[in-house]
Structure formats: C-alpha cells, structure tokens
Design a protein around this motif. Structure first.
Motif, PDB file in Angstrom:
ATOM      1  N   GLY A 143       2.100  -6.965 -11.727  1.00 15.07           N
ATOM      2  CA  GLY A 143       1.449  -8.004 -10.947  1.00 15.07           C
ATOM      3  C   GLY A 143       0.547  -7.512  -9.839  1.00 15.07           C
ATOM      4  N   HIS A 144       0.288  -6.206  -9.772  1.00 13.33           N
ATOM      5  CA  HIS A 144      -0.515  -5.649  -8.690  1.00 13.33           C
ATOM      6  C   HIS A 144      -1.601  -4.739  -9.261  1.00 13.33           C
ATOM      7  N   LEU A 145      -2.693  -4.573  -8.494  1.00 13.09           N
ATOM      8  CA  LEU A 145      -3.825  -3.770  -8.953  1.00 13.09           C
ATOM      9  C   LEU A 145      -3.459  -2.292  -9.010  1.00 13.09           C
ATOM     10  N   LEU A 146      -3.845  -1.661 -10.111  1.00 11.78           N
ATOM     11  CA  LEU A 146      -3.641  -0.233 -10.315  1.00 11.78           C
ATOM     12  C   LEU A 146      -4.853   0.317 -11.040  1.00 11.78           C
ATOM     13  N   VAL A 179       6.721   3.128  -7.798  1.00 13.16           N
ATOM     14  CA  VAL A 179       5.900   3.393  -6.608  1.00 13.16           C
ATOM     15  C   VAL A 179       5.816   2.099  -5.806  1.00 13.16           C
ATOM     16  N   ARG A 180       6.006   2.200  -4.499  1.00  7.79           N
ATOM     17  CA  ARG A 180       5.781   1.058  -3.613  1.00  7.79           C
ATOM     18  C   ARG A 180       4.629   1.391  -2.680  1.00  7.79           C
ATOM     19  N   ALA A 181       3.585   0.554  -2.716  1.00  5.41           N
ATOM     20  CA  ALA A 181       2.452   0.718  -1.806  1.00  5.41           C
ATOM     21  C   ALA A 181       2.802   0.020  -0.501  1.00  5.41           C
ATOM     22  N   ASP A 182       2.999   0.783   0.574  1.00  6.85           N
ATOM     23  CA  ASP A 182       3.529   0.232   1.811  1.00  6.85           C
ATOM     24  C   ASP A 182       2.598  -0.781   2.457  1.00  6.85           C
ATOM     25  N   LEU A 189       2.775   5.611   0.515  1.00  7.60           N
ATOM     26  CA  LEU A 189       3.480   5.282  -0.718  1.00  7.60           C
ATOM     27  C   LEU A 189       4.936   5.721  -0.619  1.00  7.60           C
ATOM     28  N   SER A 190       5.807   4.953  -1.256  1.00  2.46           N
ATOM     29  CA  SER A 190       7.192   5.368  -1.469  1.00  2.46           C
ATOM     30  C   SER A 190       7.363   5.571  -2.969  1.00  2.46           C
ATOM     31  N   VAL A 191       7.643   6.803  -3.384  1.00  4.18           N
ATOM     32  CA  VAL A 191       7.604   7.185  -4.788  1.00  4.18           C
ATOM     33  C   VAL A 191       8.984   7.676  -5.213  1.00  4.18           C
ATOM     34  N   ARG A 192       9.444   7.221  -6.381  1.00  2.00           N
ATOM     35  CA  ARG A 192      10.741   7.654  -6.891  1.00  2.00           C
ATOM     36  C   ARG A 192      10.581   8.353  -8.233  1.00  2.00           C
ATOM     37  N   PHE A 193      11.069   9.577  -8.318  1.00  2.00           N
ATOM     38  CA  PHE A 193      11.137  10.335  -9.564  1.00  2.00           C
ATOM     39  C   PHE A 193      12.593  10.377 -10.022  1.00  2.00           C
ATOM     40  N   GLU A 194      12.788  10.313 -11.318  1.00  2.00           N
ATOM     41  CA  GLU A 194      14.136  10.365 -11.870  1.00  2.00           C
ATOM     42  C   GLU A 194      14.137  11.152 -13.165  1.00  2.00           C
ATOM     43  N   LYS A 195      14.863  12.266 -13.177  1.00  2.00           N
ATOM     44  CA  LYS A 195      14.991  13.115 -14.356  1.00  2.00           C
ATOM     45  C   LYS A 195      13.632  13.469 -14.967  1.00  2.00           C
ATOM     46  N   ALA A 206       3.599  -3.834  -2.376  1.00  2.00           N
ATOM     47  CA  ALA A 206       3.537  -3.996  -3.830  1.00  2.00           C
ATOM     48  C   ALA A 206       4.406  -2.931  -4.485  1.00  2.00           C
ATOM     49  N   VAL A 207       5.211  -3.330  -5.457  1.00  2.00           N
ATOM     50  CA  VAL A 207       6.089  -2.414  -6.177  1.00  2.00           C
ATOM     51  C   VAL A 207       5.631  -2.313  -7.622  1.00  2.00           C
TER      52      VAL A 207
END
Length: 373
Positions: A190-193, A39-42, A27-33, A46-47
């Motif tokens: 648009g992606h499964l979660l 989250v991008r599932a590599d 996963l590529s995960v971005r946190f902000e404040k 899927a974003v």
C-alpha cells in the motif's frame, strides 16, 4: 512451478544471528536468516512487508535450450535465492552492511545490502557466479495486485500498464517486460516503492499473476547446446558464465525528484578526501550544496579554474523558484549555458556573504550556475 522458496537455509560460519534489526534514522530494517523481511520508512510511518522470499529475491528464470541464435524467453521454471550463510559485516553508526550467500538453482550468489544514516533506501550489490545454462537472471520485489507501475523517462514519468500495452515479439524478451530510464515506481504493502537500476539493465518485468516486479539483469545460454557452426567462433563470454555483479536499490516513498537524486548518488557516488589537516575533529556530514526545491536534481558540481560550476534540472514539469545555499566561497554568481557562457537576460540574485543564490526555473529546464571566486 519450480519455485523453491521452502528450502531450509543452512547457516555456516558466517552466521551472525537469525534476526537482525537496523535503525538508520530514516529506515527500520529487519533481516531474518539471510532475507530482507521488512522495512519501515520512519518519515511516512509506512511498513513494507516481504513475501516468502523476502522483500527482495534474486531469481533465475530457466528457459528451454536453444540450438540457434534465437533464444527461448518464457520461463519453464523459476529458481529463487536460498540463503545458506549471513552476517552483519558493519554495524553503524553511519553505515550498515549485511551480507548473505547461498544458491540460486545451480548457480551461486552473494547479496550485499548497504544502508546509510538518514537515507531512504537500501542499496544492493548482487554477485552471481553463474554456470552455463539457458535462462534469465532477475531481482524481484513483491507489488500490490492493483498497481500500475510508472517508469521514469527523460522528461517525467510514464505509466507502464503491461495488461493494456502490446509489443511485437522482437521488442520483448518476457511477458510483462517494460522499459524505464533508471527506475520503476509502484506500490508495495500500500505504499510507494521504487526499484532503481544502478549499473545494470533498464528493462523490468511486471508479472501480474505473481504480483512481482523484477529488474532484468542478464540473459545466459549454453554453448554446448548450439548446433550452428558459427557458434564455435563465439567467445566464452557469450555464455555469461563466471562471476558478474549488479548494483541496484530499493527506494522507499519519495517524489520522482527524490528518486532521481537517489539514483544519482547510487550511480555516481561523491568521493571526498581530507587534505591539509590542521588539527581538530572532522565532521561526519557537511553538505556542499543545499537546494530549497525537492523537484530539482543536481547532475554536476565541479571546479574549473577560479569558478565552481553547478548544474541541475527540474523533474516534475512545473515552474518554481530555487534557492541554493553553498559552503564554497564565491563573490559573484550567474546563469550560464552549457558552454559556461553567461546568460545576461536570465539573471539570478545572490548574497556572497550568506552563500545563497535564488533563481527562477522553468519546467524541465536544465540550469547551469557559475560561482566565481
């Protein structure tokens, strides 16, 4: 009405940085404040994008005070989590921990995100310090407006279309409430979660007007509002005040079997220890068991006398052949019932030198394999 998503966060001494990007290898995960933004599932490219409150938002549904036993359940207003300080506590290479603290209405909350190398999910540990108030705590995730969630049951998956299913008032606390054994699967961006319950509720809420799915955590009330005399004899815990913790996860993509396995590791983590070290390096990862089929889930692996017991079940209702590769020594393998008695008419093929076992599995079948040393 009453949703506070525009409050300006107040970063304190815990602050690491306004934006943190983590790449776990899955996963590529971005946190902000203090918020989980995307989250991008590599493996699926899927974003998943969060809304104004991020991809996960603890909330407090404020309800009308109740003078008696029956509680009012429909929200008058909604308080959303407002981060005040945040920090990347651990920065890989095997595990990453991001912690954020802030307000949740008049309550305090601390949310700890844990990511692990190669895993397809984000584990969440929410600690709420609640004040006496009438309301419901939930953990909310944005969902697509057209989605019909699916909840896992004991044998498979079942749709949870709250727009078509009606329940009596005694069966529901909130409009859109539904049940799942351990996770609810839906689409986001648009992606499964999947929203996976760890040690908390098995009830969820699909708010079709706000396009959110929530895990219902707990119900609180204020004893000072009660007029019936017997409430004087209730313990203070009835108010659910003070610190309480809840564990759940966001699992990205995956088949039902993958999510069931993920839930197993969340609820029953495997704890290991190194004994009798004789020098050399300890590897970071060493699987005890590998399974060739992705529609089976291991539920038990334990030692009993001179044999190892492995138990798993089939999750998708289809017949399959399962291959096992184990790192444990054995000279014979056989199928057994739940009492560990050998089943002679359901043989399995094995190669002790290669550490492999193959066997046929029926739909929904619970299978026990015994490995004798």
């Amino acid at each position: 009405a009453g949703i506070n998503l525009n409050a300006v966060p107040r970063p304190l001494t815990m602050r690491t940085g306004d934006s943190v990007q983590i790449d776990t290898g899955g996963l590529s995960v971005r946190f902000e404040k203090g918020l989980l933004r995307s989250v991008r599932a590599d493996d699926e490219a899927a974003v998943y994008q969060g809304g104004a409150g991020g991809l996960l938002s603890p909330k407090f549904y404020r309800t009308s005070p109740s003078a008696g036993w029956m509680l009012h359940n429909q929200p008058l207003s909604i308080d959303s989590f407002c981060p005040e300080r945040w920090k990347l506590r651990e920065n890989g290479p095997v595990r990453w921990i991001y912690e954020t603290e802030g307000s949740l209405g008049e309550h305090r909350a601390r949310l700890i995100y844990t990511l692990e190398k190669g895993r397809s999910g984000v584990d969440c540990h929410l600690v709420i310090d609640s004040r006496p108030a009438d309301g419901i705590f939930v953990a909310s995730v944005p969902c697509d407006g057209c989605c019909v969630p699916e909840g896992d049951i004991y044998f498979g998956m079942e749709p949870r279309d709250v727009r078509r299913t009606s329940c009596s008032p005694a069966e529901v606390d909130l409009d859109g409430q539904c049940f799942a054994k351990s996770f609810l699967r839906f689409t986001c961006s648009g992606h499964l979660l999947s929203l996976v319950s760890g040690d908390c509720s098995m009830y969820y809420r699909h708010d079709v007007s706000a396009n959110t799915l929530s895990l219902i955590l707990t119900r609180t009330t204020r004893m000072a509002d009660k007029t019936e005399s017997w409430f004087r004899h209730c313990p203070s815990s009835f108010e659910v005040k003070g610190e309480h913790s809840y564990r759940f996860s966001l699992a990205f993509g995956g088949k039902p079997g993958d999510i069931s396995r993920y839930r197993q590791t969340l609820s029953y983590p495997l704890l290991t220890t190194v004994k009798n070290g004789r020098g050399g390096a300890v590897v970071l990862e060493a699987p005890l068991v590998r399974l060739s089929a992705d529609n089976v889930v291991v539920t038990a692996l334990y030692k009993e006398d001179n044999r190892t017991v492995l138990r798993f079940y089939e999750t998708e209702g289809k017949e399959c052949e399962v291959g096992l590769t184990v790192s444990l020594p054995f000279h014979r393998a056989y199928r057994a019932n739940l009492l560990l008695e050998e089943i002679f008419d359901e043989a399995c093929a094995f190669d002790a030198e290669q550490g492999s076992v193959r066997l046929a599995v029926s739909p929904w079948k619970i299978v026990t394999v015994v490995l004798e040393e």
